[in-house]
Design a protein around this motif. Structure first.
Motif, PDB file in Angstrom:
ATOM      1  N   GLU A  85     -11.671  12.923  -0.687  1.00 14.97           N
ATOM      2  CA  GLU A  85     -11.461  11.614  -0.555  1.00 14.97           C
ATOM      3  C   GLU A  85     -10.189  10.983  -0.916  1.00 14.97           C
ATOM      4  OE1 GLU A  85     -14.546   7.946  -0.874  1.00 14.97           O
ATOM      5  OE2 GLU A  85     -14.390   9.285  -2.669  1.00 14.97           O
ATOM      6  N   GLY A  86      -9.518  10.174  -0.173  1.00 17.57           N
ATOM      7  CA  GLY A  86      -8.238   9.658  -0.374  1.00 17.57           C
ATOM      8  C   GLY A  86      -8.425   8.331  -1.228  1.00 17.57           C
ATOM      9  N   SER A  87      -7.257   7.951  -1.933  1.00 26.24           N
ATOM     10  CA  SER A  87      -7.105   6.626  -2.742  1.00 26.24           C
ATOM     11  C   SER A  87      -7.536   5.495  -2.107  1.00 26.24           C
ATOM     12  CB  SER A  87      -5.891   6.602  -3.078  1.00 26.24           C
ATOM     13  OG  SER A  87      -5.479   7.581  -4.235  1.00 26.24           O
ATOM     14  N   LYS A  88      -7.011   5.427  -0.721  1.00 27.08           N
ATOM     15  CA  LYS A  88      -7.294   4.461   0.000  1.00 27.08           C
ATOM     16  C   LYS A  88      -9.105   4.004   0.184  1.00 27.08           C
ATOM     17  CE  LYS A  88      -6.372   2.243   4.636  1.00 27.08           C
ATOM     18  NZ  LYS A  88      -5.766   2.722   6.063  1.00 27.08           N
ATOM     19  N   ALA A 138      -5.914  21.069 -17.510  1.00 26.44           N
ATOM     20  CA  ALA A 138      -7.294  20.783 -16.633  1.00 26.44           C
ATOM     21  C   ALA A 138      -7.031  19.635 -15.695  1.00 26.44           C
ATOM     22  CB  ALA A 138      -8.125  20.237 -17.494  1.00 26.44           C
ATOM     23  N   GLY A 139      -5.730  18.957 -15.617  1.00 27.99           N
ATOM     24  CA  GLY A 139      -5.505  17.976 -14.467  1.00 27.99           C
ATOM     25  C   GLY A 139      -5.446  16.785 -15.261  1.00 27.99           C
ATOM     26  N   LYS A 140      -5.303  16.459 -16.531  1.00 30.24           N
ATOM     27  CA  LYS A 140      -5.491  15.012 -17.139  1.00 30.24           C
ATOM     28  C   LYS A 140      -4.295  14.130 -16.518  1.00 30.24           C
ATOM     29  CE  LYS A 140      -5.568  16.640 -21.310  1.00 30.24           C
ATOM     30  NZ  LYS A 140      -5.600  18.123 -21.290  1.00 30.24           N
ATOM     31  N   SER A 141      -2.884  14.658 -16.726  1.00 23.44           N
ATOM     32  CA  SER A 141      -2.042  13.916 -16.303  1.00 23.44           C
ATOM     33  C   SER A 141      -1.911  13.540 -14.688  1.00 23.44           C
ATOM     34  CB  SER A 141      -0.591  14.560 -16.770  1.00 23.44           C
ATOM     35  OG  SER A 141      -0.684  14.744 -18.244  1.00 23.44           O
ATOM     36  N   MET A 142      -2.237  14.688 -14.157  1.00 23.17           N
ATOM     37  CA  MET A 142      -2.455  14.283 -12.585  1.00 23.17           C
ATOM     38  C   MET A 142      -3.328  13.481 -12.193  1.00 23.17           C
ATOM     39  SD  MET A 142      -3.322  17.251  -9.873  1.00 23.17           S
ATOM     40  CE  MET A 142      -3.207  17.014  -8.045  1.00 23.17           C
ATOM     41  N   LEU A 143      -4.643  13.433 -12.880  1.00 23.86           N
ATOM     42  CA  LEU A 143      -5.641  12.271 -12.388  1.00 23.86           C
ATOM     43  C   LEU A 143      -5.001  10.861 -12.986  1.00 23.86           C
ATOM     44  CD1 LEU A 143      -8.480  14.309 -13.648  1.00 23.86           C
ATOM     45  CD2 LEU A 143      -8.388  13.323 -11.256  1.00 23.86           C
ATOM     46  N   ALA A 144      -4.401  10.834 -14.128  1.00 24.10           N
ATOM     47  CA  ALA A 144      -3.924   9.604 -14.570  1.00 24.10           C
ATOM     48  C   ALA A 144      -2.968   8.967 -13.821  1.00 24.10           C
ATOM     49  CB  ALA A 144      -3.390   9.906 -16.006  1.00 24.10           C
ATOM     50  N   LYS A 145      -1.989   9.605 -13.328  1.00 22.27           N
ATOM     51  CA  LYS A 145      -0.762   9.089 -12.584  1.00 22.27           C
ATOM     52  C   LYS A 145      -1.527   8.196 -11.089  1.00 22.27           C
ATOM     53  CE  LYS A 145       2.669  12.356 -14.206  1.00 22.27           C
ATOM     54  NZ  LYS A 145       3.256  13.554 -13.685  1.00 22.27           N
ATOM     55  N   ARG A 146      -2.429   8.870 -10.640  1.00 17.67           N
ATOM     56  CA  ARG A 146      -3.200   8.292  -9.459  1.00 17.67           C
ATOM     57  C   ARG A 146      -3.834   7.210  -9.756  1.00 17.67           C
ATOM     58  NH1 ARG A 146      -1.469  13.050  -8.959  1.00 17.67           N
ATOM     59  NH2 ARG A 146      -0.521  14.086  -7.103  1.00 17.67           N
ATOM     60  N   LEU A 147      -4.282   6.710 -10.935  1.00 16.77           N
ATOM     61  CA  LEU A 147      -4.958   5.828 -11.118  1.00 16.77           C
ATOM     62  C   LEU A 147      -4.397   4.360 -10.320  1.00 16.77           C
ATOM     63  CD1 LEU A 147      -7.624   4.289 -12.394  1.00 16.77           C
ATOM     64  CD2 LEU A 147      -6.247   4.043 -14.423  1.00 16.77           C
ATOM     65  N   PRO A 148      -3.046   4.057 -10.524  1.00 19.02           N
ATOM     66  CA  PRO A 148      -2.697   2.710  -9.825  1.00 19.02           C
ATOM     67  C   PRO A 148      -2.847   2.883  -8.509  1.00 19.02           C
ATOM     68  CG  PRO A 148      -1.229   3.704 -11.440  1.00 19.02           C
ATOM     69  CD  PRO A 148      -2.012   4.803 -11.275  1.00 19.02           C
ATOM     70  N   SER A 149      -3.276   3.907  -7.831  1.00 22.15           N
ATOM     71  CA  SER A 149      -3.353   3.869  -6.368  1.00 22.15           C
ATOM     72  C   SER A 149      -4.759   3.381  -5.845  1.00 22.15           C
ATOM     73  CB  SER A 149      -3.053   5.279  -5.753  1.00 22.15           C
ATOM     74  OG  SER A 149      -4.164   6.289  -6.019  1.00 22.15           O
ATOM     75  N   ILE A 150      -5.609   3.362  -6.924  1.00 15.45           N
ATOM     76  CA  ILE A 150      -6.950   2.760  -6.388  1.00 15.45           C
ATOM     77  C   ILE A 150      -7.275   1.371  -6.980  1.00 15.45           C
ATOM     78  CG2 ILE A 150      -7.936   4.993  -6.036  1.00 15.45           C
ATOM     79  CD1 ILE A 150      -9.366   4.998  -8.855  1.00 15.45           C
ATOM     80  N   ASN A 182       0.735  -1.206   0.009  1.00  8.33           N
ATOM     81  CA  ASN A 182      -0.173  -0.048   0.070  1.00  8.33           C
ATOM     82  C   ASN A 182       0.764   1.338   0.145  1.00  8.33           C
ATOM     83  OD1 ASN A 182      -2.838  -1.156   0.240  1.00  8.33           O
ATOM     84  ND2 ASN A 182      -1.993  -2.167   2.249  1.00  8.33           N
ATOM     85  N   GLU A 183       1.995   1.018  -0.397  1.00  8.52           N
ATOM     86  CA  GLU A 183       2.967   2.293  -0.636  1.00  8.52           C
ATOM     87  C   GLU A 183       2.625   3.043  -1.952  1.00  8.52           C
ATOM     88  OE1 GLU A 183       6.946   1.267   0.197  1.00  8.52           O
ATOM     89  OE2 GLU A 183       6.792   0.690   1.925  1.00  8.52           O
ATOM     90  N   PHE A 184       2.374   4.321  -1.797  1.00 10.39           N
ATOM     91  CA  PHE A 184       2.158   5.222  -3.108  1.00 10.39           C
ATOM     92  C   PHE A 184       2.713   6.442  -2.824  1.00 10.39           C
ATOM     93  CE2 PHE A 184      -1.208   1.832  -3.293  1.00 10.39           C
ATOM     94  CZ  PHE A 184      -0.860   1.507  -4.551  1.00 10.39           C
ATOM     95  N   GLU A 185       3.253   7.210  -4.014  1.00 12.88           N
ATOM     96  CA  GLU A 185       3.740   8.404  -3.683  1.00 12.88           C
ATOM     97  C   GLU A 185       2.888   9.514  -4.027  1.00 12.88           C
ATOM     98  OE1 GLU A 185       7.201   8.858  -6.313  1.00 12.88           O
ATOM     99  OE2 GLU A 185       8.414   7.225  -5.295  1.00 12.88           O
ATOM    100  N   VAL A 186       1.833   9.129  -4.712  1.00 18.58           N
ATOM    101  CA  VAL A 186       0.527  10.042  -5.183  1.00 18.58           C
ATOM    102  C   VAL A 186      -0.690   9.245  -4.417  1.00 18.58           C
ATOM    103  CG1 VAL A 186       1.755  11.030  -7.128  1.00 18.58           C
ATOM    104  CG2 VAL A 186       0.344   8.841  -7.280  1.00 18.58           C
ATOM    105  N   ASP A 187      -1.644  10.328  -4.305  1.00 18.11           N
ATOM    106  CA  ASP A 187      -2.831  10.125  -3.673  1.00 18.11           C
ATOM    107  C   ASP A 187      -3.950  10.931  -4.562  1.00 18.11           C
ATOM    108  OD1 ASP A 187      -5.342  10.164  -1.690  1.00 18.11           O
ATOM    109  OD2 ASP A 187      -3.775   8.428  -1.024  1.00 18.11           O
ATOM    110  N   PHE A 188      -5.088  10.374  -4.475  1.00 15.58           N
ATOM    111  CA  PHE A 188      -6.369  11.261  -5.023  1.00 15.58           C
ATOM    112  C   PHE A 188      -6.861  12.415  -4.108  1.00 15.58           C
ATOM    113  CE2 PHE A 188      -7.173   8.051  -8.421  1.00 15.58           C
ATOM    114  CZ  PHE A 188      -7.682   8.812  -9.349  1.00 15.58           C
ATOM    115  N   ARG A 189      -6.360  12.352  -2.826  1.00  7.95           N
ATOM    116  CA  ARG A 189      -6.632  13.371  -1.920  1.00  7.95           C
ATOM    117  C   ARG A 189      -5.951  14.589  -2.470  1.00  7.95           C
ATOM    118  NH1 ARG A 189      -8.147  11.917   2.836  1.00  7.95           N
ATOM    119  NH2 ARG A 189      -7.140  10.077   2.897  1.00  7.95           N
ATOM    120  N   ASP A 190      -4.972  14.461  -3.381  1.00 11.11           N
ATOM    121  CA  ASP A 190      -4.310  15.671  -3.908  1.00 11.11           C
ATOM    122  C   ASP A 190      -4.966  16.439  -4.741  1.00 11.11           C
ATOM    123  OD1 ASP A 190      -2.158  14.899  -2.160  1.00 11.11           O
ATOM    124  OD2 ASP A 190      -1.223  13.798  -3.554  1.00 11.11           O
ATOM    125  N   VAL A 191      -6.023  15.666  -5.521  1.00 16.47           N
ATOM    126  CA  VAL A 191      -6.685  16.382  -6.698  1.00 16.47           C
ATOM    127  C   VAL A 191      -7.840  17.164  -5.973  1.00 16.47           C
ATOM    128  CG1 VAL A 191      -7.969  15.845  -8.709  1.00 16.47           C
ATOM    129  CG2 VAL A 191      -5.990  14.400  -7.940  1.00 16.47           C
TER     130      VAL A 191
END
Length: 512
Positions: A407-410, A225-237, A188-197
Motif C-alpha cells: 500500500e502506498g503513502s497516498k 530492522a527498518g526503523k530509519s527507513m520507516l521514519a523517513k516515510r512518515l512525512p509522506s502520510i 504531493n511531491e515526495f522522494e520516498v513512499d511507504f510502497r517501498d517498505v
C-alpha cells in the motif's frame, strides 16, 4: 545633506524596519552609530571599494550614519546596500525620490555584486505590513520574497542595477509568482513512499495512527530492522500543509538560511535528523545571537532521533518543555526570542547495547541488568510524552522476496486526512488543541469517555502487564485516534485493546 534609506533586521522570526540616516558634512571621517556589530562596522571598507570599482565617488568628507532605532543591536552584512545607497544619495549621486518607497538589502562584494542573505521572508512580510511599495535585494533571494503578494520585489546582481533603477527607473523588473499555484503543484511531491517498505504491517499501522493523531513514537528493534527507513516515510502520510503552515515553516527556514537558492515556499513537511552528538543549543536553538535549533526547523514536521539512548541526557531533557508547549523561548540579558516548535517526535533505539535483546533468531550477549540500565538513559518524563512504543522485528526473507504490491503513502494519507478532519471539527473551539495528542486532561474526560467493558480491559492490562499510571491517559488518546480512523463516535474495546499494545516500555517486565 541628510538622507534616509531603509533596511531591516530579523529577531526570532519577526523583522524590524531599520531607518538608515546618512549625513554628510565638513571634515574627513566615518562615524557609524546605532549599536552596530563588527560585520556592520566593517561595511565602510566594502562600500568604499564597491563604489570606486564601479565608477562612483566615495565622498572624502565627514559621513555620519545612524541606524534607528538605536537601542536595537544591528547584526550582519545585509546593511551594506542601504548604507551605500544612502551615502550616494547624500552626495547627490542617487536621486532621493524613491528611497522612502523601498527596503534595501544585501551584502556588497568589493566589485559591487550583491551576495545572498538569510531571513528574507519575514522582512518582506514586514515591508508589506508597513506599507512599503517594494523591496530590492540580491537576485538569489528574489523568489523567497516574491511569496508575499502585493509587494514589488526586485532582484539585483550588483549595485549598478540598483542605482540605474533608483535614478532612471530601468534595469530591474519585478518578480511575481503565483503562490497558490506553486503551493498546490508541490504539495504531493515526495522522494520516498511507504510502497517501498516490504512487510512491517504492524509498524505501518502504528505510523498511520501516529500521523492521524499527531502522536509521538519510539521504535524499538535490532539493527537493520527498518526503523530509519520507516521514519523517513512518515512525512509522506501526514496531512498536507496549509498555506499558513507553509508560510510559517518557510519563515523559520529563511531565518536559519535553510531555504535553497531559487526556492520559494517550503511545501513539504520538514524531516530533521540530527546526529546523536548534537549539543543542547543546536537542538533547541540559541547562541549569542539566537538562531532556531533543530526542533524549530522541524516545526510542522518530524524530528527523528536515531539511537535515542546515545544522546546526552541533558540534550533530551531540554526537549521536555517544547514538546509540551510547542514553542521554545530563548532568553538573553537584553532580549528574549521565541521560536515555534510544534513537531512530531519519532525516536528509534536498539533494545540493548548489543542490539539483539528479544531478537527471534540471535542471542543477546548483554550482562544481567545492562538492558535496564540502557533503557534508563531515557528519563520517565520524556518517555511520558511519547504515546506509541512500537517493537520492530526484522523482515523475513519470504516478505522481502514477495512481490505483491504494498500500500502506498497516498492511500494511507487519505485515511489520515479523514481522521484529522474529525479532530478539526472536535477541537474547533480550542485555540491550543489541534489533534488528539494535544488534548488536555479536561478535554480527555470530555472526548474519551469509555464504558464498563473498556474500563475492565484497562484495569486488567494495568494489573497483569504492570503498566504505569502515566500510560492510562496515553492509551485513551491513542484509542480515540483509532476510533477516528474507523469513523466511530465512541471508543470501544477493540480500540482500547489495540492502544494497549503500543505501551511496551511501560511494562515492568519488558527489560527482564
Amino acid at each position: 545633506m541628510l538622507v534616509k534609506s531603509f533596511g531591516s533586521a530579523v529577531f526570532g522570526i519577526e523583522a524590524t524596519t531599520i531607518t538608515i540616516e546618512v549625513n554628510i558634512d565638513k571634515g574627513v571621517s566615518f562615524i557609524l552609530v546605532g549599536l552596530p556589530d563588527s560585520a556592520v562596522k566593517e561595511s565602510q571598507q566594502r562600500i568604499k571599494a564597491a563604489l570606486s570599482n564601479n565608477g562612483y565617488k566615495y565622498p572624502m568628507k565627514e559621513i555620519t550614519v545612524n541606524m534607528a532605532p538605536a537601542d536595537i543591536r544591528k547584526e550582519g552584512s545585509t546593511f551594506d546596500l542601504p548604507i551605500g545607497i544612502g551615502i550616494m544619495a547624500a552626495s547627490e549621486q542617487v536621486k532621493t525620490d524613491a528611497l522612502e518607497d523601498y527596503i534595501l538589502l544585501g551584502e556588497l562584494s568589493l566589485d559591487g555584486s550583491l551576495q545572498p542573505m538569510k531571513g528574507v521572508l519575514p522582512i518582506a512580510l514586514k515591508a508589506k505590513e508597513e506599507g512599503f511599495k517594494g523591496i530590492i535585494l540580491p537576485k538569489e533571494n528574489v523568489r523567497e520574497a516574491a511569496i508575499v503578494d502585493g509587494l514589488e520585489v526586485y532582484g539585483a546582481t550588483n549595485i549598478n542595477e540598483v542605482v540605474s533603477f533608483l535614478n532612471e527607473g530601468i534595469g530591474l523588473t519585478p518578480t511575481t509568482i503565483d503562490i497558490r499555484q506553486e503551493f498546490y503543484n508541490k504539495l504531493n511531491e515526495f522522494e520516498v513512499d511507504f510502497r517501498d517498505v516490504k512487510g512491517q504491517q504492524n509498524i505501518k499501522r502504528a505510523f498511520e495512527i501516529a500521523a492521524s493523531g499527531g502522536h509521538n513514537v519510539v521504535l524499538i528493534g535490532p539493527p537493520g530492522a527498518g526503523k530509519s527507513m520507516l521514519a523517513k516515510r512518515l512525512p509522506s502520510i501526514l496531512p498536507p500543509m496549509s498555506i499558513n503552515e507553509s508560510l510559517e515553516t518557510t519563515k523559520i527556514h529563511s531565518v536559519a538560511g535553510k531555504v535553497n537558492a531559487g526556492a520559494g515556499l517550503v511545501t513539504e513537511r520538514p524531516f530533521r535528523k540530527p546526529h546523536h552528538t548534537i549539543s543542547d543549543v543546536a537542538l533547541v536553538g540559541g547562541g549569542g545571537y539566537p538562531q532556531p535549533g533543530e526542533i524549530s526547523l522541524a516545526h510542522n514536521g518530524v524530528l527523528f532521533l536515531d539511537e535515542l539512548p546515545e544522546y546526552k541526557r541533558s540534550v533530551l531533557e531540554v526537549m521536555r518543555q517544547p514538546i509540551e508547549d510547542r514553542f521554545v523561548t530563548i532568553s538573553r540579558a537584553k532580549f528574549t526570542v521565541e521560536y515555534p516548535a510544534g513537531f512530531m517526535l519519532v525516536a528509534a533505539m536498539n533494545p540493548c547495547p548489543c542490539g539483539y535483546f528479544n531478537h527471534p533468531e540471535k542471542d543477546c550477549v548483554c550482562a544481567p541488568g545492562i538492558v535496564q540500565n540502557y533503557l534508563n538513559k531515557i528519563s520517565g518524563p520524556l518517555l511520558d510524552r511519547i504515546d506509541l512504543h512500537v517493537e520492530v522485528t526484522p523482515v523475513s526473507f519470504d516478505e522481502l522476496a514477495y512481490h505483491q504490491p504494498e500500500e502506498g503513502s497516498k492511500d494511507i494519507r487519505k485515511r489520515v486526512v479523514e481522521a484529522r478532519l474529525i479532530q478539526e471539527e472536535r477541537f474547533k473551539e480550542s485555540e491550543e488543541t489541534h489533534c488528539n495528542a494535544q488534548m488536555s486532561s479536561k478535554e480527555l474526560r470530555k472526548f474519551c469517555k469509555i464504558d464498563e467493558a473498556c474500563n475492565a480491559i484497562l484495569k486488567q492490562a494495568m494489573d497483569k502487564l504492570g503498566l504505569s499510571a502515566r500510560a492510562y491517559d496515553r492509551i485513551l488518546k491513542v484509542a480515540r485516534t483509532i476510533a477516528d480512523l474507523e469513523q466511530n463516535v465512541e471508543i470501544n474495546t477493540s480500540h482500547i485493546s489495540e492502544a494497549i499494545q503500543f505501551r511496551s516500555l511501560d511494562r515492568e517486565d519488558w527489560a527482564r
